[in-house]
Design a protein around this motif. Structure first.
Motif, PDB file in Angstrom:
ATOM      1  N   UNK A 164      10.766   9.974   0.743  1.00 37.99           N
ATOM      2  CA  UNK A 164      10.443  10.760   1.924  1.00 37.99           C
ATOM      3  C   UNK A 164      11.554  10.642   2.958  1.00 37.99           C
ATOM      4  N   UNK A 165      11.485  11.516   3.945  1.00 34.84           N
ATOM      5  CA  UNK A 165      12.397  11.431   5.058  1.00 34.84           C
ATOM      6  C   UNK A 165      11.971  10.342   6.024  1.00 34.84           C
ATOM      7  N   UNK A 166      12.685  10.259   7.148  1.00 30.49           N
ATOM      8  CA  UNK A 166      12.400   9.191   8.115  1.00 30.49           C
ATOM      9  C   UNK A 166      10.969   9.287   8.641  1.00 30.49           C
ATOM     10  N   UNK A 167      10.483  10.492   8.957  1.00 26.33           N
ATOM     11  CA  UNK A 167       9.118  10.636   9.492  1.00 26.33           C
ATOM     12  C   UNK A 167       8.074  10.189   8.471  1.00 26.33           C
ATOM     13  N   UNK A 168       8.275  10.550   7.197  1.00 30.43           N
ATOM     14  CA  UNK A 168       7.323  10.141   6.179  1.00 30.43           C
ATOM     15  C   UNK A 168       7.307   8.640   5.968  1.00 30.43           C
ATOM     16  N   UNK A 169       8.479   8.009   6.020  1.00 30.93           N
ATOM     17  CA  UNK A 169       8.534   6.559   5.854  1.00 30.93           C
ATOM     18  C   UNK A 169       7.889   5.852   7.029  1.00 30.93           C
ATOM     19  N   UNK A 170       8.133   6.339   8.248  1.00 29.24           N
ATOM     20  CA  UNK A 170       7.499   5.726   9.414  1.00 29.24           C
ATOM     21  C   UNK A 170       5.984   5.892   9.375  1.00 29.24           C
ATOM     22  N   UNK A 171       5.503   7.043   8.912  1.00 23.37           N
ATOM     23  CA  UNK A 171       4.058   7.231   8.769  1.00 23.37           C
ATOM     24  C   UNK A 171       3.486   6.195   7.799  1.00 23.37           C
ATOM     25  N   UNK A 172       4.210   5.948   6.713  1.00 21.10           N
ATOM     26  CA  UNK A 172       3.757   4.949   5.748  1.00 21.10           C
ATOM     27  C   UNK A 172       3.751   3.551   6.360  1.00 21.10           C
ATOM     28  N   UNK A 173       4.787   3.216   7.127  1.00 17.83           N
ATOM     29  CA  UNK A 173       4.859   1.892   7.758  1.00 17.83           C
ATOM     30  C   UNK A 173       3.720   1.668   8.739  1.00 17.83           C
ATOM     31  N   UNK A 174       3.389   2.717   9.508  1.00 12.05           N
ATOM     32  CA  UNK A 174       2.375   2.581  10.553  1.00 12.05           C
ATOM     33  C   UNK A 174       0.966   2.895  10.049  1.00 12.05           C
ATOM     34  N   UNK A 175       0.846   3.308   8.782  1.00 15.36           N
ATOM     35  CA  UNK A 175      -0.477   3.652   8.255  1.00 15.36           C
ATOM     36  C   UNK A 175      -1.443   2.489   8.295  1.00 15.36           C
ATOM     37  N   UNK A 176      -0.961   1.276   8.029  1.00 13.27           N
ATOM     38  CA  UNK A 176      -1.845   0.115   8.075  1.00 13.27           C
ATOM     39  C   UNK A 176      -2.378  -0.141   9.469  1.00 13.27           C
ATOM     40  N   UNK A 177      -1.516  -0.040  10.486  1.00 11.92           N
ATOM     41  CA  UNK A 177      -1.962  -0.233  11.867  1.00 11.92           C
ATOM     42  C   UNK A 177      -2.965   0.850  12.266  1.00 11.92           C
ATOM     43  N   UNK A 178      -2.739   2.053  11.790  1.00 13.24           N
ATOM     44  CA  UNK A 178      -3.675   3.148  12.086  1.00 13.24           C
ATOM     45  C   UNK A 178      -5.050   2.837  11.505  1.00 13.24           C
TER      46      UNK A 178
END
Length: 742
Positions: free
Chosen positions: A236-250
């Motif tokens: 994924x691009x940067x936005x997709x990777x950041x969404x994955x990183x922050x998915x747990x916190x969400x």
């Protein structure tokens, strides 16, 4: 690696007679999108899960390896793709010297094992295979719709503000610890939420179009932890990777909002502790120092997948003779990574040093806590209280695991450093001798820091500051530049004249008691006995030491304790210790212990000690007063409110003590007891007759005369001694005022 093609014979260990084949389960991920590198690398995942970065040339060669094409065919496919001439011998060289040692081709075993970070997960166990992970996380991917995310974040912000700043957690904590079943429920929901956190990463990756891998758990040091393989998110691009990183916190925010709804339905305040644990977990996960979510967020923001691998190159790049060399990172990415390295490396080094120095105190504190929890667990077992027994056992585990984890971390760190230093000095006797010498120095330092000595393994107490100097006493005592000591601001002294005596005159001096706050700094210990042990959990202690001639010291300590575990062994102690000339020392300790429910063991202690050691013309006064009341059940909120009002009035007594006589101080404490008992009577608690508490202990030494007079402990003790002799020690241990309704 350099991409210059130099034809060379194939090494004897590489079999290039048959078409090369990729190793089993090797996956081509592709070029890293939104990379912070000047030339973005391509990513490949081995069968063991290790992700490798390859140059574009090596990646194209590996992509052309299909088990059917020989080196000449691979060269014909790779050359036009990169716009350069590539021969079959070039391909053989790359296969045997670059790709095969990395474990990417069939044939000889890989020379490089999977990297094992110092703070990585060990003993992993898969719970769901990739296919099942994709199936069970598919419904959760819908939660990442922008409208749903916005609504959840607004709700989470409102819930967090309400819990932390409006409702508070005092009632939740009280209910949880008074009802062990609810505390177990809080613990269970918190553990499950950690697994749900990993669902968030997998669902976020799936929402962005990546394929999540296996989910499972392992040991982070010695602490159980869940994990999810979301390596495919590198597609994924940067936005997709950041969404994955922050998915747990969400998903932690989702848990907090859902638990608030459950609280609204049930009214169980203890559930609010789950919201607090979610917030704490989110804050911890955002720390970019170790491989938590914050670390991956920073890595994906910069487009540099593994920041720890850039520590050494970054530090070496700061040397002047390397300033002009080409850089592999883009300027802005290099600035971010350099800042991260300059912050993380000193913090990790300082944390490691402080951890080593403070380890004995941590061990002592953990041991004391484990002993206390285990004693309570045995009491719960004898009472047949299964819920409380489980809470205590979990408490023992929760205290022991971090200490064992710290020990394991230090052991692994020492082993890794020793192995690396030994290998790096092979064939270099001079450097090896220097390394051995440094190792001996480190062992000597550890022996100094950990060798059993008085107070070395003393448990940490709540009244300690916990500064760097406290953790490393040698730093506090290290000589520094000579500086003039600041002149302390004068503290107005308040004189207490004995009741009924005339004011002193020059020809008729009268001994008086003068009170002032204790000045900062601990006086030198000069007494022929050990310092009193610090107060434990549920204890109260007023300790004041005076070794300055003409000085006045006083300490007042009040404590209100609730006991619910069936063991009442609270201590209330007042120590007034003096070794000086013309000094006054006063200690007052007042403790109220409210025992809710039945108490199996009731052994409270109430101690007042006044000591004059080689003291001339000294007044030393110690008063300890303790009230222990047994309640059949918890008090109503109204009764607690009235009790808090009484306690607030009593707390103001600490500021009024300097202007009161000894009799007035004792009478004020007895009045406070009466008001507390009146509140309990109004609540319907039957109050039988009570006994008075700890008579004050006063030791007075006047001018030198060879006579000694003693009176009963219930009245002040007056002694006169020569200045060369040791002044008397007076200790009074009195029964606490105990009220029982059982």
């Amino acid at each position: 690696m350099s991409e210059t093609m130099n034809a060379a014979p194939a090494p004897a260990g590489g079999d290039t007679a048959s078409p090369p084949r990729r190793a089993r389960d090797v996956e081509l991920i592709g070029a890293l999108r939104d990379s912070g590198y000047r030339h973005p690398p391509a990513l490949v995942r081995r069968g063991d899960g290790q992700v490798l970065q390859l140059t574009p040339l090596l990646y194209r060669v590996l992509a052309a390896v299909d088990g059917r094409t020989d080196p000449a065919g691979i060269a014909a496919a790779v050359g036009p793709a990169i716009g350069r001439t590539v021969s079959a011998d070039d391909v053989r060289t790359l296969l045997d010297t670059k790709l095969r040692p990395l474990g990417l081709l069939d044939g000889s075993p890989p020379a490089h094992r999977k990297a094992e970070p110092l703070l990585g997960l060990r003993l992993r166990r898969v719970i769901t295979e990739p296919a099942r992970t994709r199936r069970i996380t598919a419904p959760f991917a819908r939660l990442f719709h922008p409208l749903v995310v916005a609504a959840v974040l607004v709700a989470f912000a409102a819930v967090s503000f309400w819990v932390l700043f409006v409702k508070g957690l005092a009632g939740a904590t009280h209910q949880a610890f008074h009802e062990p079943a609810l505390l177990l429920l809080v613990f269970a929901v918190t553990v499950l939420s950690a697994g749900f956190h990993e669902f968030g990463h997998a669902a976020a990756a799936r929402y962005g179009g990546a394929t999540p891998g296996a989910m499972g758990f392992g040991l982070y040091l010695l602490w159980p932890a869940f994990y999810t393989d979301v390596t495919d998110s590198y597609r994924l691009g940067r936005a997709g990777r950041l969404r994955t990183d922050l998915g747990g916190l969400y998903f932690n925010a989702l848990v907090a909002v859902a638990v608030h709804g459950l609280w609204w339905l049930t009214g169980w305040d203890a559930l609010l502790l789950v919201i607090a644990t979610q917030i704490l977990q989110m804050v911890r996960q955002l720390a970019p120092l170790v491989r938590y979510d914050g670390y991956h967020v920073l890595a994906d923001l910069t487009g540099v997948p593994d920041l720890f691998h850039h520590i050494k190159p970054t530090l070496l790049g700061l040397l002047p003779h390397r300033w002009g060399k080409p850089q592999v990172l883009k300027p802005w990415a290099r600035a971010v990574v350099t800042t991260w390295v300059l912050v993380v490396v000193p913090l990790l080094l300082a944390s490691t040093v402080l951890l080593v120095l403070a380890f004995p105190r941590v061990v002592g504190t953990a041991w004391e806590s484990v002993i206390g929890q285990w004693r309570s667990a045995r009491t719960a077992f004898d009472d047949g209280d299964l819920a409380l027994l489980l809470v205590k056992v979990l408490s023992v585990v929760a205290v022991a695991l971090p200490v064992l984890g710290i020990g394991l971390l230090l052991t692994r760190l020492a082993h890794r450093l020793c192995v690396r230093a030994w290998k790096s000095t092979t064939g270099r006797p001079g450097r090896r001798a220097l390394v051995v010498l440094c190792g001996v120095a480190v062992l000597a330092g550890l022996a100094w820091a950990w060798w059993p000595q008085p107070d070395r393994y003393r448990p940490i107490r709540p009244d300690e500051r916990g500064t760097v100097a406290d953790a490393a006493p040698v730093l506090a005592s290290a000589p520094g530049p000579v500086r003039p000591e600041p002149v302390p601001e004068p503290v107005p002294a308040r004189t207490v004249w004995p009741t009924g005596t005339p004011l002193p005159r020059k020809d008729k001096p009268v001994l008086a008691m003068v009170l002032e706050p204790v000045s900062p700094g601990a006086p030198t210990w000069v007494f022929p006995f050990d310092r009193p042990e610090p107060p434990g959990p549920g204890d109260n202690q007023a300790l004041v030491v005076n070794t300055t001639d003409g000085a006045v010291r006083y300490k007042v300590s009040f404590a209100l304790v609730w006991e619910t575990d069936g063991v009442v062994d609270n201590r209330n102690e007042a120590y007034a210790l003096a070794s000086c000339r013309g000094c006054t020392t006063v200690a007052v300790a007042f403790q109220v212990v409210l025992v809710v429910g039945e108490a199996n063991v009731v052994v409270p202690e109430n101690v007042a000690v006044a000591v004059n050691h080689s003291c001339v013309e000294c007044v030393t006064y110690a008063l300890a007063s303790q009230l222990v009341v047994s309640l059949p059940e918890d008090l109503s909120p109204e009764a607690k409110a009235r009790l808090e009002e009484v306690w607030a009035q009593l707390s103001r007594l600490a500021d009024e003590v300097p202007g009161m006589t000894a009799a007035q101080i004792q009478q004020s404490l007895e009045d406070a007891k009466s008001r507390i008992l009146d509140v309990l009577r109004e609540e319907g608690v039957p109050i039988p007759g009570t006994t008075t508490t700890a008579p004050p202990t006063t030791t007075t030494t006047e001018s030198p005369r060879p006579t000694t007079t003693e009176v009963p402990a219930s009245t002040p003790v007056t002694t006169t001694t020569p200045p060369s002799s040791q002044s008397p020690t007076t200790t009074v241990t009195s029964p606490p005022t105990t009220v029982s309704t059982s």
